[in-house]
Design an enzyme around this catalytic site. Structure first.
Site, mmCIF file in Angstrom:
data_model
loop_
_atom_site.group_PDB
_atom_site.id
_atom_site.type_symbol
_atom_site.label_atom_id
_atom_site.label_comp_id
_atom_site.label_asym_id
_atom_site.label_seq_id
_atom_site.Cartn_x
_atom_site.Cartn_y
_atom_site.Cartn_z
ATOM 1 C CD GLU A 170 48.496 42.636 46.020
ATOM 2 O OE1 GLU A 170 48.136 43.824 46.046
ATOM 3 O OE2 GLU A 170 49.072 42.119 45.037
ATOM 4 C CE1 TYR B 13 45.850 51.978 45.235
ATOM 5 C CE2 TYR B 13 45.916 51.289 42.930
ATOM 6 C CZ TYR B 13 45.847 50.977 44.275
ATOM 7 O OH TYR B 13 45.775 49.664 44.664
ATOM 8 C CD GLU C 94 44.289 47.008 43.093
ATOM 9 O OE1 GLU C 94 45.236 47.819 43.011
ATOM 10 O OE2 GLU C 94 44.380 45.810 42.781
ATOM 11 C CG ASN D 197 45.170 42.998 39.810
ATOM 12 O OD1 ASN D 197 44.309 43.734 40.292
ATOM 13 N ND2 ASN D 197 46.450 43.331 39.775
ATOM 14 C CD GLU D 198 46.826 47.274 38.493
ATOM 15 O OE1 GLU D 198 48.052 47.176 38.346
ATOM 16 O OE2 GLU D 198 46.287 48.122 39.235
ATOM 17 C CD GLN E 245 46.649 45.825 49.252
ATOM 18 O OE1 GLN E 245 46.925 44.982 50.094
ATOM 19 N NE2 GLN E 245 47.116 45.776 47.996
HETATM 20 O O1 AHR Z 1 47.478 47.747 45.736
HETATM 21 C C1 AHR Z 1 48.790 47.587 45.311
HETATM 22 C C2 AHR Z 1 48.890 47.202 43.847
HETATM 23 O O2 AHR Z 1 48.402 48.236 43.043
HETATM 24 C C3 AHR Z 1 48.084 46.022 43.409
HETATM 25 O O3 AHR Z 1 48.713 44.812 43.651
HETATM 26 C C4 AHR Z 1 47.937 46.241 41.940
HETATM 27 O O4 AHR Z 1 46.748 45.723 41.420
HETATM 28 C C5 AHR Z 1 48.032 47.736 41.785
HETATM 29 O O5 AHR Z 1 48.966 48.083 40.857
#
Ligand code: AHR
Length: 543
Positions: free
Chosen positions: A35, A262, A318, A182-183, A367
Site C-alpha cells: 500500500e 489481523y 489482509e 476496500n473495507e 504488508q
Molecule cells: O494494512 C493497513 C490497513 O489496514 C489497510 O489500509 C486497511 O485496509 C486496513 O484497515
C-alpha cells in the site's frame, strides 16, 4: 508471569495418508500486499531512478531479488484504505506533471504520485508476479474504474488504450485480480453491507473483460468474524447459486468475497510492542493467530449455504500481526519489527490456509515491506535490507504452492497451555467484530499441515510452546517414503529478531539430523524433534 501448562505430553502422534491427496492449495494463499503507506512503496519498493541504491526504473533491485526467492504469486495494490482515495489518472504520464495528493489515512503526508500504474506493473513484471489491483469504490466513480480496466487491458485504438500507448506502453497488460474497493464498512465509506452489495454489483458490472483478459472480481468483505457481511454479499450475487440451471459465477458481478483479519496482541488502543513482550503476551498472540481457523470456517459455512459447489472464492486480502509502531517512528506509518513470534503466527496461519483451501483461494500478508508484518525491512538511513523471520516461513513453505493438501490427523492427547488472559479484542478498529473474548483459554501448542507435489510430501510443523520441546511421530501410510530432509527456524527467544547489525539472528538451518523415518515401507513412522518455539519443514520423497 509464565503461563502454566495444563497438559504436557512431550510426544504428539498422528497419521497421514500419502496416497489420499485432497484439494489443491492455491499458491495465491501466499499472496502479498503493498500500500501507499509509510515506507512500503517509497523507500521500500521504490527509491526513484536517481537513488544510489541499485534500481531499475526506480524499483529497488535488492528487494526484487529477495522477493523473487519467495515466488510471490500476486501483489495487491494500491491499498488498503489508500485505494479508496486513489485516482489512478493522477499516477500516469510524465512524473513532473503528475498532481500531488494528501494521503489522509497514513500520516497525512503529500503523495507525489511518482509511483503509479506503469511503475506498479513494471514491479510485477520484475517480480514475476500477478497484479491484484483494488479499484476506488469509496470516493471514485464507476467510469473511473471502468477506464482503468480499459487502460490496463485493452488492445485497440480506443481512448484509454491510446492514452496508455502515449504514456509508453504499447501492449496491454494482463490483469486478473480486480478488487472492488476496500473495507467499505470503515475507511472505504462506512457503508452498510446492503449498500455496498449494490455498489459492488455496479462496479463489478462496469469493470469489464477486454478481449481475452478475464477479470476475477473480488468484492470487499467483512472485518474478522462478521459473517453477516459475507451472507449479504452472497445474497447480492443473485441467482446462479449452484442450482442445476446455474449460469456460472463467471457471469456474476464478482467472483470472490474478501475479508480482513489481523492478529492484535493487546487492545486496539494499546497493541503491544513487536519485540518487548512477556510470555503471557506471546501465548495470547499465538492463540489469536490460531483462531483464524474458526473465522475461515465461519465464512466458508455461510458461503456453502448459497454456493454448495464452491464457485465463489473466499479471499483473506489482509492478515498478519499489528503491533504498536516502533518508538520514534511516525504513528501513521505502521512500521514494526518482526520477531520469531511473528514467524510462528505466520506458520499457524498457513496450516489453517492449507486446510481451508477448498474455499480460500487467496490470502495476502499485510504488508510486504516496512509495514506491519513485513517480509523485508529497509533501514531508512543506510538503505540496508533485513529479511524478517516471517520471510523465512514464506520461503520454507514454498513447496506448498499449488500442491495437494494431505490431511494430518492427530491422535491421543495433544499438548496444550492455558493462556490466562486472552488480551486482544481481535477486533479491527475499536469495534471490529472480534471473536476473541477476554479471559482464560486453551492453546494447542503443536500445529501441523502437509501437502504432496512432484513425488514428494512436504510437512510444516510448529511448536508454539516457548519453554518445552516436543517430539512428533507421524504414521505415514499409503506409499513408501524415502529419507527425509528438514529445515528449522528458531532462536534463543520468541522475541529474537533480525536487524542490519544482526541479519541472521533468526534464519533457517538444516535440521535433517533431528528427523528420522522408522519402520519398514508400509509401516513407516516419521519422527521429528521440535525444539521450543520453533518451525520446521520436512521433505519426504514418495515413491
Ligand atoms: O494494512 C493497513 C490497513 O489496514 C489497510 O489500509 C486497511 O485496509 C486496513 O484497515
Amino acid at each position: 508471569m509464565t503461563s502454566p501448562s495444563t497438559s504436557q505430553p512431550r510426544t504428539v502422534e498422528g497419521v497421514v495418508d500419502l496416497d489420499l491427496p485432497g484439494h489443491t492449495i492455491s499458491r495465491h494463499v501466499y499472496g502479498h500486499f503493498a500500500e501507499h503507506l509509510g515506507r512500503c512503496i517509497y523507500g521500500g519498493f521504490y527509491v526513484g531512478e536517481d537513488s544510489p541504491i541499485p534500481n531499475e526504473g526506480g524499483i529497488r533491485l535488492d528487494v526484487v531479488e529477495a522477493l523473487r526467492a519467495l515466488d510471490i504469486p500476486n501483489l495487491r495494490w494500491p491499498g488498503g484504505c489508500f485505494a479508496d482515495d486513489y485516482h489512478w489518472k493522477d499516477g500516469i504520464g510524465p512524473r513532473e506533471q503528475r498532481p500531488t495528493m494528501v494521503n489522509s489515512h497514513w500520516g497525512d503526508v503529500v503523495e507525489d504520485n511518482s509511483f503509479g500504474t506503469h511503475e506498479f506493473m513494471a514491479l510485477c513484471e520484475l517480480l514475476g508476479t500477478e497484479p491484484y489491483i483494488s479499484a476506488n469504490v469509496g470516493s471514485g466513480t464507476v467510469a473511473e474504474a471502468s477506464d482503468w480496466v480499459q487502460y490496463l487491458t485493452r488492445a485497440d485504438a480506443s481512448p484509454m488504450a491510446a492514452l496508455r500507448r502515449a504514456n509508453g506502453r504499447e501492449e496491454p497488460w494482463k490483469v486478473r485480480f480486480w478488487g472492488l474497493g476496500n473495507e467499505p464498512w470503515g475507511c472505504g465509506g462506512r457503508m452498510s453491507a446492503e449498500a455496498y452489495g449494490e455498489l459492488a454489483r455496479t462496479f463489478g458490472t462496469y469493470s469489464r473483460d477486454m478481449g481475452d483478459n478475464t477479470l476475477y472480481r473480488i468484492a470487499a468483505g467483512a472485518a474478522n468474524a462478521d459473517y453477516r457481511w459475507t451472507e449479504v454479499l452472497m445474497k447480492a450475487l443473485g441467482r446462479g447459486l449452484g442450482g442445476a440451471e446455474d449460469p456460472g459465477f463467471g457471469n456474476h458481478a464478482y467472483q470472490a468475497i474478501s475479508f480482513h483479519c489481523y492478529t492484535v496482541a493487546g487492545s486496539w488502543e494499546h497493541k503491544g510492542s513487536a519485540t518487548e513482550f512477556d510470555l503471557d503476551e506471546y501465548y495470547s498472540t499465538v492463540l489469536q493467530a490460531q483462531r483464524i481457523e474458526e473465522v475461515l470456517a465461519g465464512h466458508a459455512r455461510v458461503m456453502d449455504v448459497y454456493d454448495p459447489q464452491r464457485q465463489v472464492g473466499l479471499v483473506l486480502d489482509e492478515w498478519g500481526t499489528w503491533f504498536d509502531v516502533e518508538p520514534g517512528t511516525n504513528p501513521g506509518f505502521l512500521f514494526q519489527q518482526n520477531a520469531l513470534r511473528d514467524a510462528l503466527v505466520a506458520s499457524v496461519h498457513f496450516d489453517a490456509f492449507h486446510r481451508h483451501a477448498d474455499r480460500l483461494v487467496m490470502a495476502n500478508i499485510a504488508q510486504t515491506v516496512n509495514v506491519l508484518q513485513a517480509m523485508i525491512l529497509t533501514d531508512e538511513d543506510s538503505g540496508a535490507l533485513v529479511l524478517t523471520p516471517s520471510y523465512h516461513v514464506f520461503e520454507m513453505n514454498k513447496g506448498h504452492h499449488d500442491a495437494a493438501h494431505l490431511p494430518v490427523h492427530l491422535r491421543g492427547e495433544v499438548p496444550t497451555r492455558t493462556v490466562p488472559d486472552v488480551r486482544g479484542l481481535g477486533g479491527h478498529g475499536p469495534s471490529g467484530h472480534g471473536i476473541y473474548e477476554r479471559g482464560p483459554a486453551d492453546l494447542t501448542t503443536v500445529s501441523l499441515s502437509a501437502s504432496a507435489k512432484d513425488g514428494r510430501a512436504l510437512f510444516s510443523l510448529t511448536n508454539l510452546d516457548a519453554e518445552q520441546a516436543v517430539t512428533v511421530r507421524l504414521t505415514v501410510r499409503g506409499t513408501a517414503a524415502g529419507a527425509p530432509t528438514a529445515r528449522l527456524l528458531t532462536a534463543g527467544a520468541v522475541q529474537a529478531h533480525n536487524t542490519p547489525a544482526q541479519l541472521e539472528a533468526v534464519a533457517p538451518r538444516d535440521h535433517t539430523s533431528s528427523v528420522r523415518l522408522e519402520g519398514a515401507p508400509g509401516a513407516q513412522t516419521l519422527v521429528v524433534e521440535l525444539p521450543a518455539h520453533s518451525f520446521a519443514t520436512v521433505e519426504l520423497p514418495t515413491a
